[in-house]
Design an enzyme around this catalytic site. Structure first.
Site, short mmCIF file in Angstrom:
data_model
loop_
_atom_site.label_atom_id
_atom_site.label_comp_id
_atom_site.label_asym_id
_atom_site.label_seq_id
_atom_site.Cartn_x
_atom_site.Cartn_y
_atom_site.Cartn_z
N LYS A 1 20.12 11.30 52.93
CA LYS A 1 20.99 11.84 52.18
C LYS A 1 22.04 11.27 51.01
O LYS A 1 22.51 10.05 52.01
CB LYS A 1 21.45 12.96 52.83
CG LYS A 1 20.71 14.54 53.04
CD LYS A 1 19.66 14.49 51.65
CE LYS A 1 18.65 16.33 52.46
NZ LYS A 1 19.19 17.86 53.26
N ARG B 1 15.77 17.45 60.89
CA ARG B 1 14.85 16.91 59.68
C ARG B 1 14.75 15.57 59.38
O ARG B 1 15.86 15.33 58.33
CB ARG B 1 15.53 18.10 58.36
CG ARG B 1 13.71 17.47 57.36
CD ARG B 1 13.62 18.90 56.90
NE ARG B 1 12.94 18.90 55.36
CZ ARG B 1 13.03 17.68 54.05
NH1 ARG B 1 13.83 16.96 53.73
NH2 ARG B 1 11.39 18.06 53.74
#
Length: 304
Positions: free
Chosen positions: A235, A269
């Protein structure tokens, strides 16, 4: 002292697999069948590449594969029929070859229904149930639903809405309150409590400081009593902390996942599956949640 989330239903049957989230963490691999995904930039857009990536992830130890046909980021609308055409063939191919848990990242009821009929076990909705029919489809199938926080959902705007300067009074308190409300909504639509997972939505309409705060205080999300999914891999908050481009965020992503686990995350994830599986299994052992694969070092009559 190890923090253990107060799970109301720690043992979950998801598809063909059973997870005891009081003692284990599931690794969710990511397969994006999109030409514009934020991380792989279309590397798995072709059908054969998507199926190959999903099966390679299972071989690397992934418990779960998350398949997406539309990115979260703002962009041109993709018709539901075309989104289903992207994900359904991947689901069918992977289901024919493996009992791995399959989730589909979608906010559309029509796509969710087609995915579940094709063999998916989970719907991963990043909009906090924008379409009530999606939750109803999950309930009818007896499947699992991931409820995720984003400002688009909070403010009633459509999916893929841009928020260039997101503002929160207390991001963790607000995210927890939203998730609690949407979990109740999902249950009102027929989804059983033991079929719900929550995701605070790292980076989804949040800046880097918000995502760091969510990671640091993730136990407050876990205190809701549902398994927490931490989608921290590669991210932008990892990139901004480390001044690292997308291809150089593996170590930071693993660190974020490990910290999230110590704060109660029970599903992570991740893009880099082999490395993530090793990090997760080691973290489980350190926390006393699993035994080592074997014991040899200084365990016999002679020192090693």
């Amino acid at each position: 002292m190890t923090y253990l989330p107060p799970l109301a239903s720690p043992v979950r049957r998801i598809g063909a697999r059973t997870f005891d989230f009081s003692r284990q963490v599931a690794v969710m691999a990511v397969v994006n069948r999109t030409p514009d995904s934020f991380y792989d930039r279309g590397r798995t857009f072709a059908l054969d590449r998507a199926v190959e990536a999903a099966l390679a992830a299972t071989d690397a130890g992934a418990d779960w594969v998350d398949i997406g046909g539309v990115p979260f980021a703002p962009g041109p609308e993709l018709p539901a029929e075309e989104e289903a055409e992207r994900v359904v063939p991947v689901i069918r191919a992977v289901r024919a070859a493996s009992d791995v848990v399959i989730s589909v990242d979608t906010f559309r009821a029509e796509v969710a229904e087609a995915a579940l009929e094709a063999g998916a076990d989970v719907i991963n909705d990043t909009t906090g149930i924008h379409e009530p029919g999606l939750a109803r489809a999950v309930a009818r199938a007896g499947a699992t639903l991931v409820v995720t926080h984003s400002l688009a959902a909070v403010r009633g705007h459509g999916p893929r809405t841009p928020y260039p300067r997101p503002q929160y009074g207390d991001v963790v308190t607000e995210v927890a309150a939203f998730l609690e409300e949407r979990v109740a909504y999902a249950q009102a639509l027929g989804v059983a409590s033991d079929r719900l997972v929550v995701d605070p939505g790292h980076d989804l309409n949040k800046n880097t400081l918000h995502s760091l705060e969510l990671t640091r205080r993730l136990s407050e999300i876990a205190d809701l009593g549902h398994p927490v999914l931490a989608a921290v891999s590669n991210k932008d908050f990892v990139g901004e902390v480390l001044d690292a481009p997308r291809g150089d965020r593996v170590e930071g992503s693993l660190a974020a996942a490990v910290v999230a686990i110590t704060r109660g995350a029970r599903i992570v994830r991740m893009h880099n599956v082999r490395e993530a599986v090793a990090a997760v299994r080691m973290t489980e052992a350190i926390l006393g949640l699993r035994q080592p694969a074997y014991l040899r070092h200084n365990a016999g009559d002679a020192d090693e």
